[in-house]
Design an enzyme around this catalytic site. Structure first.
Site, PDB file in Angstrom:
ATOM      1  N   ASP A 108       0.899  -1.200  -0.074  1.00 40.72           N
ATOM      2  CA  ASP A 108       0.173   0.127   0.055  1.00 40.72           C
ATOM      3  C   ASP A 108       0.899   1.167   0.088  1.00 40.72           C
ATOM      4  O   ASP A 108       1.976   1.238   0.586  1.00 40.72           O
ATOM      5  CB  ASP A 108      -0.838   0.164   1.365  1.00 40.72           C
ATOM      6  CG  ASP A 108      -1.698  -0.895   1.568  1.00 40.72           C
ATOM      7  OD1 ASP A 108      -1.930  -1.664   0.605  1.00 40.72           O
ATOM      8  OD2 ASP A 108      -1.965  -1.440   2.559  1.00 40.72           O
TER       9      ASP A 108
HETATM   10  N1  URA Z   1      -1.231  -5.910   4.271  1.00 39.61           N
HETATM   11  C1  URA Z   1      -1.487  -4.551   4.015  1.00 39.61           C
HETATM   12  O1  URA Z   1      -2.283  -4.231   4.669  1.00 39.61           O
HETATM   13  N2  URA Z   1      -0.558  -3.662   3.325  1.00 39.61           N
HETATM   14  C2  URA Z   1       0.223  -3.928   2.767  1.00 39.61           C
HETATM   15  O2  URA Z   1       0.809  -3.243   1.865  1.00 39.61           O
HETATM   16  C3  URA Z   1       0.878  -5.316   2.700  1.00 39.61           C
HETATM   17  C4  URA Z   1       0.115  -6.251   3.618  1.00 39.61           C
END
Ligand code: URA
Length: 242
Positions: A108
């Site tokens: 993310d």
């Molecule tokens: N889980 C999440 O919530 N975000 C990420 O970027 C990776 C795993």
């Protein structure tokens, strides 16, 4: 004698984003390109990428490109979204290579940590296929203190996330502070870590991926926003030693 696959020079150089076929024609005319020590006479000549020199310099990773990258906060894993993209941390020429360089899965925007980028479809598949059991480890900071039930629930294989039809695979969580945990996942769903904690009424305030398999971010020594070029075979070894 060359051992690799040969390719037309114009196609090779345009795939490596040196320029258009027209540019290649002009470089050939100027005698700027050699292969195996001989000046290449025509853009359509078949050459071994490894032995080509452009103005006396070897080509830019002509056999493919794989990187270990420390994704910083706020960079987006996308080729086209607005804002700061992970690709902005790389040489511009790499954005135009074919096959394209893409991230193996995504993190993310608000997540930092270890990310692999490659133009090697087979490697990408190897690293993401459930068959190879490559775990991902996350350092998690939470808004609310841990309740003490999380470890058992996450390990149960029964945790349902909103909008999903299948329960999460068992995951290993260790508490490392009142509001801090390490979580090891064996699958990669959209926003999985954030959604796992949301499912039990908590909220993730900071998230970093610290390991892919046995490869650790700390070991790489990479600062946020920097990368290192690696060989796919060596990478597989450091992610999942036999
Ligand atoms: N889980 C999440 O919530 N975000 C990420 O970027 C990776 C795993």
């Amino acid at each position: 004698m060359s051992m690799n696959k040969t390719e037309r020079l114009d196609k090779l150089l345009s795939n490596l984003a040196y320029g258009s076929r027209k540019d290649v024609k002009s470089w050939v005319k100027q005698g700027l390109i050699t292969c195996d020590g001989k000046v290449v006479k025509s853009p359509s000549e078949k050459v071994d990428p490894v032995f080509v020199l452009f103005d006396g310099e070897p080509l830019d990773h002509p056999e493919g490109l794989t990187l270990i990258y420390h994704k910083p906060l706020d960079a987006v894993c996308s080729h086209k979204e607005k804002g700061v993209l992970i690709y902005d941390d790389l040489p511009e020429q790499w954005q135009y290579r074919k096959p394209p360089l893409s991230s193996v899965g995504r993190l993310d925007k608000e997540t930092s940590g270890l990310l692999i980028l490659t133009d090697d479809g087979q490697l990408n598949h190897h690293l993401t296929s459930p068959k190879h059991h490559i775990s991902k480890t996350y350092a998690v900071t939470l808004d609310q203190p841990l309740s003490g039930n999380e470890m058992e629930l996450f390990a149960s294989g029964k945790l349902m996330l909103e909008d999903d039809y299948r329960a999460c695979l068992p995951a290993e969580m260790t508490a490392v502070g009142e509001k801090q945990a390490v979580l090891i996942l064996h699958e990669g769903r959209y926003h999985q870590v954030r959604r796992m904690f949301a499912a039990i009424g908590n909220h993730v305030t900071a998230l970093t991926r610290t390991h892919i398999g046995t490869l650790s971010l700390e070991q790489t020594g990479l600062k946020a926003g920097t990368y290192t070029v690696v060989e796919p075979k060596a990478l597989i070894q450091s992610v999942s030693p036999e």
